[in-house]
Design an enzyme around this catalytic site. Structure first.
Site, mmCIF file in Angstrom:
data_model
loop_
_atom_site.group_PDB
_atom_site.id
_atom_site.type_symbol
_atom_site.label_atom_id
_atom_site.label_comp_id
_atom_site.label_asym_id
_atom_site.label_seq_id
_atom_site.Cartn_x
_atom_site.Cartn_y
_atom_site.Cartn_z
ATOM 1 N N LYS A 200 -113.917 79.734 47.127
ATOM 2 C CA LYS A 200 -113.897 81.074 47.745
ATOM 3 C C LYS A 200 -114.876 82.018 47.049
ATOM 4 C CE LYS A 200 -109.531 82.041 47.013
ATOM 5 N NZ LYS A 200 -108.940 80.834 46.413
ATOM 6 N N ARG B 77 -102.722 87.557 49.448
ATOM 7 C CA ARG B 77 -102.174 86.297 48.954
ATOM 8 C C ARG B 77 -100.724 86.125 49.401
ATOM 9 N NH1 ARG B 77 -105.583 85.631 44.242
ATOM 10 N NH2 ARG B 77 -105.227 83.714 43.097
ATOM 11 N N ARG C 59 -113.309 73.805 35.517
ATOM 12 C CA ARG C 59 -114.045 75.054 35.634
ATOM 13 C C ARG C 59 -114.398 75.644 34.262
ATOM 14 N NH1 ARG C 59 -111.710 78.716 40.389
ATOM 15 N NH2 ARG C 59 -109.971 79.173 39.011
ATOM 16 N N ARG D 8 -111.107 79.631 31.729
ATOM 17 C CA ARG D 8 -110.234 80.775 31.968
ATOM 18 C C ARG D 8 -108.854 80.472 31.404
ATOM 19 N NH1 ARG D 8 -110.640 82.400 38.193
ATOM 20 N NH2 ARG D 8 -108.404 82.476 37.897
ATOM 21 N N ARG E 182 -99.668 77.672 39.619
ATOM 22 C CA ARG E 182 -100.444 78.471 40.581
ATOM 23 C C ARG E 182 -100.548 77.748 41.926
ATOM 24 N NH1 ARG E 182 -105.699 79.051 37.523
ATOM 25 N NH2 ARG E 182 -106.483 80.217 39.292
HETATM 26 P P1 AMP Z 1 -107.848 84.500 41.014
HETATM 27 O O1 AMP Z 1 -109.036 84.777 40.174
HETATM 28 O O2 AMP Z 1 -108.023 84.955 42.437
HETATM 29 O O3 AMP Z 1 -107.360 83.083 40.919
HETATM 30 O O4 AMP Z 1 -106.674 85.434 40.439
HETATM 31 C C1 AMP Z 1 -106.196 85.275 39.099
HETATM 32 C C2 AMP Z 1 -104.782 85.839 38.981
HETATM 33 O O5 AMP Z 1 -104.775 87.235 39.304
HETATM 34 C C3 AMP Z 1 -103.753 85.229 39.927
HETATM 35 O O6 AMP Z 1 -103.225 84.001 39.453
HETATM 36 C C4 AMP Z 1 -102.703 86.338 39.992
HETATM 37 O O7 AMP Z 1 -101.891 86.374 38.831
HETATM 38 C C5 AMP Z 1 -103.581 87.590 40.002
HETATM 39 N N1 AMP Z 1 -103.942 87.973 41.394
HETATM 40 C C6 AMP Z 1 -105.186 87.988 41.939
HETATM 41 N N2 AMP Z 1 -105.151 88.373 43.221
HETATM 42 C C7 AMP Z 1 -103.848 88.587 43.514
HETATM 43 C C8 AMP Z 1 -103.143 88.974 44.693
HETATM 44 N N3 AMP Z 1 -103.789 89.227 45.842
HETATM 45 N N4 AMP Z 1 -101.789 89.087 44.612
HETATM 46 C C9 AMP Z 1 -101.126 88.852 43.475
HETATM 47 N N5 AMP Z 1 -101.718 88.455 42.337
HETATM 48 C C10 AMP Z 1 -103.068 88.331 42.344
#
Ligand code: AMP
Length: 208
Positions: free
Chosen positions: A15, A90, A124, A156, A167
């Site tokens: 994405k 999400r 990653r 990360r 996740r």
């Molecule tokens: P990502 O980089 O998109 O994988 O986001 C990393 C972390 O940020 C996720 O595992 C959540 O803890 C938090 N996060 C990011 N976007 C959202 C969202 N739309 N709703 C809830 N938590 C989020």
């Protein structure tokens, strides 16, 4: 041209990679809620410190917090004519809230298998200095230094195997229903995600 866009897909589906390209192509901002939280965590703001704990546990930040952050970001002038949302919505609740302030033209659903996701996420790596993304699984020759700036490559904190499992479970339970939700609205474009980056981008552009 459709410019209010959501990128949907399991973690590791690509994405972020495709969102960056599409944002450049359409000249609209790339808005990643995950990046916003990581930046806030690095700055150690109260929100950032709270989000950091939640992220490291593999859970989702509350709908209310995320929705407020996105609403504020989309109100900025650079997002007036379009945006690429990456990592938001999400949950169905977030999608419903989003509709109250912006309409969505297209949702690109990047489709990869769960096994592929697991391999990609644990592989990653990110440059600690310039943030360039790599993947030891897709780029086996990669050493521990950034090819662009020689900075150190790091994982990360939430890409550890145990956290990733959690996740993925959260994704299946909370985010996967968005696929049907947007399909019913007639705005979902399913894109095969296990192809090379260029080919995927071409498919996205032709579906715009
Ligand atoms: P990502 O980089 O998109 O994988 O986001 C990393 C972390 O940020 C996720 O595992 C959540 O803890 C938090 N996060 C990011 N976007 C959202 C969202 N739309 N709703 C809830 N938590 C989020």
């Amino acid at each position: 041209m459709n410019k209010n866009i959501v990128m949907l897909g399991i973690m590791g589906a690509g994405k972020g990679t495709q969102a960056l390209r599409l944002a450049e192509f359409l000249q609209v901002p790339h808005i990643s809620t995950g990046e916003m939280f990581r930046a806030a965590a690095a700055e150690q703001t109260p929100l950032g410190l709270k989000a950091k704990k939640i992220m490291e546990s593999g859970a989702l930040v509350s709908d209310e917090i995320v929705v407020n952050i996105v609403r504020e970001r989309l109100n900025k002038s650079d997002a007036r004519d379009g945006f690429i949302l990456d990592g938001f919505p999400r949950t169905i609740e977030q999608a419903r809230e989003l509709e109250k302030f912006r309409n969505i033209d297209k949702v690109f659903y990047l489709d990869i298998s769960e096994d592929e996701a697991l391999k990609r996420i644990t592989g990653r790596r990110e440059c600690a200095d310039c943030k360039q993304q790599y993947n030891v699984y897709l780029q086996p020759d990669l050493k521990d230094k950034c090819l662009k700036c020689s900075g150190p490559l790091i994982s990360r904190a939430d890409d550890k195997r145990e956290t990733v499992k959690k996740r993925i479970d959260n994704y299946k339970r909370q985010t996967m229903p968005l696929k049907d939700y947007y399909e019913e609205k007639g705005i979902l474009e399913k894109i095969e995600g296990e192809k090379n980056i260029e080919e995927i981008f071409e498919n996205i552009k032709s579906a715009l």
